[in-house]
Design a protein around this motif. Structure first.
Motif, mmCIF file in Angstrom:
data_model
loop_
_atom_site.group_PDB
_atom_site.id
_atom_site.type_symbol
_atom_site.label_atom_id
_atom_site.label_comp_id
_atom_site.label_asym_id
_atom_site.label_seq_id
_atom_site.Cartn_x
_atom_site.Cartn_y
_atom_site.Cartn_z
ATOM 1 N N THR A 169 -33.156 33.169 -8.975
ATOM 2 C CA THR A 169 -32.106 34.198 -8.913
ATOM 3 C C THR A 169 -32.142 34.973 -7.593
ATOM 4 O O THR A 169 -31.287 35.811 -7.350
ATOM 5 C CB THR A 169 -32.283 35.207 -10.066
ATOM 6 O OG1 THR A 169 -33.620 35.710 -10.018
ATOM 7 C CG2 THR A 169 -32.013 34.555 -11.416
ATOM 8 N N ARG A 170 -33.159 34.730 -6.748
ATOM 9 C CA ARG A 170 -33.281 35.516 -5.513
ATOM 10 C C ARG A 170 -32.560 34.805 -4.353
ATOM 11 O O ARG A 170 -32.980 33.740 -3.901
ATOM 12 C CB ARG A 170 -34.753 35.734 -5.154
ATOM 13 C CG ARG A 170 -34.949 36.932 -4.235
ATOM 14 C CD ARG A 170 -36.377 37.042 -3.787
ATOM 15 N NE ARG A 170 -37.337 37.273 -4.853
ATOM 16 C CZ ARG A 170 -37.673 38.471 -5.349
ATOM 17 N NH1 ARG A 170 -37.088 39.542 -4.875
ATOM 18 N NH2 ARG A 170 -38.587 38.574 -6.293
ATOM 19 N N LYS A 171 -31.463 35.453 -3.871
ATOM 20 C CA LYS A 171 -30.648 34.860 -2.800
ATOM 21 C C LYS A 171 -30.887 35.592 -1.493
ATOM 22 O O LYS A 171 -31.267 36.754 -1.494
ATOM 23 C CB LYS A 171 -29.154 35.034 -3.114
ATOM 24 C CG LYS A 171 -28.689 34.394 -4.376
ATOM 25 C CD LYS A 171 -27.213 34.687 -4.557
ATOM 26 C CE LYS A 171 -26.761 34.175 -5.915
ATOM 27 N NZ LYS A 171 -25.380 34.434 -6.219
ATOM 28 N N ILE A 172 -30.581 34.923 -0.385
ATOM 29 C CA ILE A 172 -30.540 35.622 0.904
ATOM 30 C C ILE A 172 -29.422 36.661 0.803
ATOM 31 O O ILE A 172 -28.324 36.337 0.359
ATOM 32 C CB ILE A 172 -30.186 34.621 2.038
ATOM 33 C CG1 ILE A 172 -31.190 33.492 2.103
ATOM 34 C CG2 ILE A 172 -30.029 35.323 3.372
ATOM 35 C CD1 ILE A 172 -32.508 33.856 2.679
ATOM 36 N N PRO A 173 -29.668 37.924 1.207
ATOM 37 C CA PRO A 173 -28.621 38.939 1.117
ATOM 38 C C PRO A 173 -27.322 38.477 1.773
ATOM 39 O O PRO A 173 -27.341 37.786 2.791
ATOM 40 C CB PRO A 173 -29.229 40.131 1.871
ATOM 41 C CG PRO A 173 -30.699 39.921 1.786
ATOM 42 C CD PRO A 173 -30.916 38.434 1.751
ATOM 43 N N ALA A 174 -26.222 38.889 1.157
ATOM 44 C CA ALA A 174 -24.912 38.354 1.535
ATOM 45 C C ALA A 174 -24.635 38.428 3.029
ATOM 46 O O ALA A 174 -24.050 37.506 3.598
ATOM 47 C CB ALA A 174 -23.826 39.091 0.773
ATOM 48 N N ALA A 175 -25.064 39.513 3.702
ATOM 49 C CA ALA A 175 -24.769 39.652 5.134
ATOM 50 C C ALA A 175 -25.369 38.516 5.938
ATOM 51 O O ALA A 175 -24.934 38.242 7.059
ATOM 52 C CB ALA A 175 -25.313 40.977 5.644
ATOM 53 N N GLN A 176 -26.368 37.862 5.389
ATOM 54 C CA GLN A 176 -27.026 36.816 6.166
ATOM 55 C C GLN A 176 -26.497 35.420 5.832
ATOM 56 O O GLN A 176 -27.044 34.431 6.290
ATOM 57 C CB GLN A 176 -28.527 36.895 5.946
ATOM 58 C CG GLN A 176 -29.114 38.075 6.697
ATOM 59 C CD GLN A 176 -30.387 38.520 6.074
ATOM 60 O OE1 GLN A 176 -30.413 39.002 4.956
ATOM 61 N NE2 GLN A 176 -31.465 38.367 6.785
ATOM 62 N N TRP A 177 -25.473 35.344 5.018
ATOM 63 C CA TRP A 177 -24.905 34.043 4.685
ATOM 64 C C TRP A 177 -23.986 33.577 5.794
ATOM 65 O O TRP A 177 -23.507 34.355 6.602
ATOM 66 C CB TRP A 177 -24.100 34.158 3.396
ATOM 67 C CG TRP A 177 -24.951 34.076 2.189
ATOM 68 C CD1 TRP A 177 -25.894 34.977 1.795
ATOM 69 C CD2 TRP A 177 -24.937 33.043 1.223
ATOM 70 N NE1 TRP A 177 -26.465 34.558 0.626
ATOM 71 C CE2 TRP A 177 -25.903 33.376 0.242
ATOM 72 C CE3 TRP A 177 -24.203 31.870 1.068
ATOM 73 C CZ2 TRP A 177 -26.146 32.567 -0.856
ATOM 74 C CZ3 TRP A 177 -24.457 31.085 -0.038
ATOM 75 C CH2 TRP A 177 -25.421 31.433 -0.980
ATOM 76 N N GLY A 178 -23.692 32.292 5.772
ATOM 77 C CA GLY A 178 -22.614 31.720 6.562
ATOM 78 C C GLY A 178 -22.706 31.938 8.052
ATOM 79 O O GLY A 178 -21.811 32.513 8.643
ATOM 80 N N GLY A 179 -23.751 31.465 8.682
ATOM 81 C CA GLY A 179 -23.809 31.501 10.131
ATOM 82 C C GLY A 179 -24.399 32.784 10.686
ATOM 83 O O GLY A 179 -24.801 32.826 11.835
ATOM 84 N N ASN A 180 -24.437 33.854 9.889
ATOM 85 C CA ASN A 180 -25.003 35.098 10.397
ATOM 86 C C ASN A 180 -26.518 35.121 10.326
ATOM 87 O O ASN A 180 -27.149 35.925 10.988
ATOM 88 C CB ASN A 180 -24.461 36.304 9.615
ATOM 89 C CG ASN A 180 -23.036 36.594 10.034
ATOM 90 O OD1 ASN A 180 -22.639 36.221 11.128
ATOM 91 N ND2 ASN A 180 -22.281 37.217 9.156
ATOM 92 N N TRP A 181 -27.059 34.267 9.473
ATOM 93 C CA TRP A 181 -28.502 34.304 9.350
ATOM 94 C C TRP A 181 -29.182 33.832 10.630
ATOM 95 O O TRP A 181 -28.623 33.081 11.415
ATOM 96 C CB TRP A 181 -29.033 33.593 8.124
ATOM 97 C CG TRP A 181 -28.414 32.308 7.650
ATOM 98 C CD1 TRP A 181 -27.599 32.159 6.574
ATOM 99 C CD2 TRP A 181 -28.607 30.977 8.177
ATOM 100 N NE1 TRP A 181 -27.273 30.845 6.398
ATOM 101 C CE2 TRP A 181 -27.869 30.101 7.363
ATOM 102 C CE3 TRP A 181 -29.322 30.467 9.246
ATOM 103 C CZ2 TRP A 181 -27.841 28.728 7.583
ATOM 104 C CZ3 TRP A 181 -29.285 29.095 9.484
ATOM 105 C CH2 TRP A 181 -28.552 28.254 8.657
ATOM 106 N N SER A 182 -30.415 34.289 10.826
ATOM 107 C CA SER A 182 -31.082 34.014 12.086
ATOM 108 C C SER A 182 -31.826 32.687 12.027
ATOM 109 O O SER A 182 -32.731 32.497 11.213
ATOM 110 C CB SER A 182 -32.076 35.135 12.379
ATOM 111 O OG SER A 182 -32.969 34.688 13.366
ATOM 112 N N SER A 183 -31.430 31.772 12.898
ATOM 113 C CA SER A 183 -32.078 30.451 12.925
ATOM 114 C C SER A 183 -33.508 30.547 13.424
ATOM 115 O O SER A 183 -34.308 29.637 13.208
ATOM 116 C CB SER A 183 -31.304 29.509 13.836
ATOM 117 O OG SER A 183 -30.010 29.329 13.347
ATOM 118 N N ASP A 184 -33.855 31.680 14.089
ATOM 119 C CA ASP A 184 -35.186 31.781 14.697
ATOM 120 C C ASP A 184 -36.307 31.690 13.674
ATOM 121 O O ASP A 184 -37.404 31.234 13.972
ATOM 122 C CB ASP A 184 -35.340 33.125 15.429
ATOM 123 C CG ASP A 184 -34.313 33.256 16.536
ATOM 124 O OD1 ASP A 184 -33.775 32.213 16.930
ATOM 125 O OD2 ASP A 184 -34.068 34.396 16.972
#
Ligand code: FMN
Length: 371
Positions: A169-184
């Motif tokens: 049930t634990r997701k990456i917070p919505a702001a980090q979805w879809g290309g915004n998440w940090s690839s680093d």
């Protein structure tokens, strides 16, 4: 009809079983003149999928060392140049333990492929699941690595990246979805997780699951950037339908989404419209990407965004009710070495499937339009 091949012009055929001496693939249709080095360009991707790299994946010890058997000329410095003929890749199985599977020789693991393989073929390779084992996905990763080289050659600057975006049930917070998440951060942790805090929380979550002998589902996001507009063909060769088919063919996948996916059901036409403005150098500039980079089955030039969900591993230590091959009721516990969350190692597999589909479509596009 056995369907062990995938793709049209760039075509991958995989062979081999989990507990046979080796597995491998043949790539037919790779253009001539593509160069690669085994270590950097193929082995590095296999190493991401390889088992036994953390306590959160199966402890089977496979080195997954790939050998190139055909289809290239190798120079003294180890660079392979494709000749246009079929490329055969070979990976030894070095750590099979058939005794681990003794208890499933006669009984079917609920939610695994045991029952359906038995009904279809009248017999099954119970040692590790044979062909239904995700061991086969190593071949996809090897083939996908060659596909990446084809993409780099035909579409310089293209990039494919994947990440785990949900465990249980634990997701990456919505702001980090879809290309915004940090690839680093993706390669900094045991989960291909793009967010440091979530990776810490998943460590605790998955330790609990693992110690309980249980398993948990997950979601993976794969993004392809700098892919040219025009890939994909109406009506039955749509890029999104081919991507969905490719991702759905990965073991344990139960859902695939492109762009906003199921969430479009909640949107209005205004909210969903990816409005277009005239951008720099006369190039169109899209103001959003709900479509996931595909319109009418054809790439728009925006990032191609695909997500898929994998179910919890069916092989668990908790007794489950099932039947045996005679149809009698019984119970089963699956011992042996299993992934408590198959989503982790599914990340490089999803990237490989994206690469295979895009390489095939780049060649198909060139074949039809000459561009
Ligand atoms: C990378 C990866 C690793 C997997 N490892 C396991 C495993 O260790 N044990 C298991 O029971 N299933 C594992 N699976 C899932 C099974 O292969 C899959 O559930 C089975 O073939 C039945 O197919 P289905 O789930 O697509 O219906 C794995 C899947 C993937 C993608």
């Amino acid at each position: 009809m056995s369907h062990n091949s995938f793709g049209h012009l760039f075509r991958l055929t995989t062979w081999g079983e989990s507990h046979g001496p080796a597995i491998g693939c043949v790539i037919d249709g790779c253009p001539p003149g593509i160069t690669f080095r085994v270590g950097n360009d193929i082995q590095s991707f296999l190493d991401k999928r390889r088992p036994g790299q953390s306590r959160f994946v199966t402890q089977r010890r496979e080195l997954d060392l790939v050998k190139v058997l055909s289809g290239t000329l190798e120079s003294n410095d180890g660079t392979h140049t494709t000749t246009g003929t079929p490329i055969a890749l070979h990976i030894d199985n070095t750590d099979q333990r058939s005794k681990d599977y003794g208890n499933i020789a006669q009984s079917f693991r609920p939610d695994h492929a045991d029952y359906t393989y038995f009904k279809k073929y009248g017999l099954r390779d119970h040692r590790g699941g044979g062909r239904s084992s995700a061991r086969e996905t190593a071949c996809r990763v090897a083939g996908g690595a060659i596909a990446r080289r084809v993409i780099e050659h035909l579409s310089p600057g293209a990039r494919i990246r994947g990440a785990l975006v949900q465990i249980g049930t634990r997701k990456i917070p919505a702001a980090q979805w879809g290309g915004n998440w940090s690839s680093d951060h993706i390669n900094d942790n045991d989960f291909f997780c793009p967010d440091v805090d979530t990776a810490k929380a998943w460590t605790e979550d998955l330790d609990r699951v693992r110690k309980a002998g249980s398993s948990v589902g997950a979601a993976i996001e794969i993004i392809a950037d700098n892919i040219p507009a025009g890939l994909g063909a109406p009506i039955y060769g749509k890029l999104d339908s081919d991507l969905a088919s490719a991702m759905m063919s990965i073991n344990a996948v139960k859902a695939v989404e492109i762009g906003d996916g199921m969430a479009v059901a909640e949107l209005s036409g205004e909210a969903n419209a990816d409005e277009i403005r005239s951008g720099p150098n006369g190039q169109p500039q899209f103001l959003s990407n709900h479509a996931g980079g595909i319109l009418g089955g054809i790439s728009s030039g925006q990032s191609i965004i695909c997500r898929f969900a994998v179910k919890p591993t069916s092989s668990i230590l908790t007794p489950r009710r099932t039947i045996d091959e005679t149809g009698a009721d019984t119970e089963i516990i699956t011992k042996g070495r299993h992934d408590p969350c198959v989503g982790i190692r599914a990340v490089p597999v999803g990237e490989a499937m994206m690469a295979l589909v895009l390489a095939d479509h780049l060649l198909r596009h060139r074949g039809q339009t000459g561009r």
